[in-house]
Design a protein around this motif. Structure first.
Motif, mmCIF file in Angstrom:
data_model
loop_
_atom_site.group_PDB
_atom_site.id
_atom_site.type_symbol
_atom_site.label_atom_id
_atom_site.label_comp_id
_atom_site.label_asym_id
_atom_site.label_seq_id
_atom_site.Cartn_x
_atom_site.Cartn_y
_atom_site.Cartn_z
ATOM 1 N N VAL A 117 21.096 -12.820 -12.531
ATOM 2 C CA VAL A 117 20.264 -11.990 -13.557
ATOM 3 C C VAL A 117 20.838 -12.125 -14.770
ATOM 4 C CG1 VAL A 117 18.787 -10.102 -13.928
ATOM 5 C CG2 VAL A 117 19.040 -11.132 -11.419
ATOM 6 N N ASN A 120 19.275 -7.240 -19.081
ATOM 7 C CA ASN A 120 18.171 -6.995 -19.542
ATOM 8 C C ASN A 120 16.878 -8.029 -19.294
ATOM 9 O OD1 ASN A 120 19.444 -4.815 -21.074
ATOM 10 N ND2 ASN A 120 20.054 -6.105 -22.546
ATOM 11 N N GLN A 121 17.403 -8.672 -18.330
ATOM 12 C CA GLN A 121 16.031 -9.864 -17.813
ATOM 13 C C GLN A 121 15.746 -9.323 -16.333
ATOM 14 O OE1 GLN A 121 17.525 -13.568 -18.146
ATOM 15 N NE2 GLN A 121 17.456 -13.555 -20.697
ATOM 16 N N THR A 122 14.555 -9.688 -15.720
ATOM 17 C CA THR A 122 14.076 -9.632 -14.445
ATOM 18 C C THR A 122 14.214 -10.765 -13.441
ATOM 19 O OG1 THR A 122 12.677 -7.838 -15.330
ATOM 20 C CG2 THR A 122 12.200 -8.787 -13.149
ATOM 21 N N ASP A 141 11.426 -6.855 -7.725
ATOM 22 C CA ASP A 141 11.709 -7.523 -9.051
ATOM 23 C C ASP A 141 12.932 -6.404 -9.131
ATOM 24 O OD1 ASP A 141 9.882 -9.237 -9.307
ATOM 25 O OD2 ASP A 141 8.473 -7.817 -10.148
ATOM 26 N N THR A 143 15.842 -5.528 -12.558
ATOM 27 C CA THR A 143 16.155 -5.589 -14.096
ATOM 28 C C THR A 143 17.600 -4.850 -14.186
ATOM 29 O OG1 THR A 143 13.819 -5.575 -14.655
ATOM 30 C CG2 THR A 143 15.533 -5.336 -16.603
#
Length: 177
Positions: A117, A120-122, A141, A143
């Motif tokens: 990942v 700051n992204q999911t 999900d 993050t």
């Protein structure tokens, strides 16, 4: 002449096989697992989770710790316990981490997925089955953010004038009284 004709036919037979084998190579190489790096001073990360079980309402929670440390939570969903264990691993790719999870449902192992990942992204992990009736299983999900280290600086006042109520410290016993 017969040898070259036989060799040509063998070559022509191998062409389609080589073509179809080459089609599988890009798919396998598309998602390489990033190399994990060990740091003397690992960063601290927060992982925000959105957990959904069997198309029921999403539950959110967060975990935080240093890279390489085990983080865990037990989430009760519809009377059933969902166990989430995760370790964040720093990778050789700047701005990307590898999440390794261990998931359980009602005390039984669901799986041990891993996902790369970007910070700051999911990223999404699904373990279950999709059908016309919907999704049956666990969907997560995740993050990831990296905590910024900040030095705590507390200003110390320098006094030019004496303050009332401050008692001077005596350097030798018996002085002042």
């Amino acid at each position: 002449m017969q040898l070259s004709s036989l060799g040509f036919r063998r070559f022509m037979w191998l062409l389609p096989a080589a073509f179809f084998l080459s089609l599988g190579q890009p798919v396998a190489a598309a998602d390489p697992v990033p190399a994990v790096v060990e740091n003397e001073n690992p960063g601290q990360y927060k992982v925000s989770f959105a957990l959904q079980v069997d198309e029921r309402p999403i539950q959110t929670f967060g975990l935080g710790d240093h890279a390489g440390d085990l983080m865990q939570a037990n989430i009760r969903d519809n009377g059933e316990m969902i166990g989430v264990e995760v370790v964040v691993h720093e990778t050789a790719n700047p701005g990307q981490v590898l999440l390794k999870l261990h998931l359980t449902r009602a005390g039984k192992p669901l799986g041990e997925p891993a996902i790369a990942v970007g910070l700051n992204q999911t990223g999404r992990i699904e373990i279950g089955e999709k059908s016309a009736a919907g999704f049956t299983g666990v969907r997560i999900d995740a993050t990831v953010i990296r905590e910024q280290r900040s030095a705590l600086v507390v200003p110390f006042p320098i006094l030019d004038t004496p303050v009332l109520g401050v008692v001077p410290v005596l350097s030798h016993a018996g002085e002042g009284c």
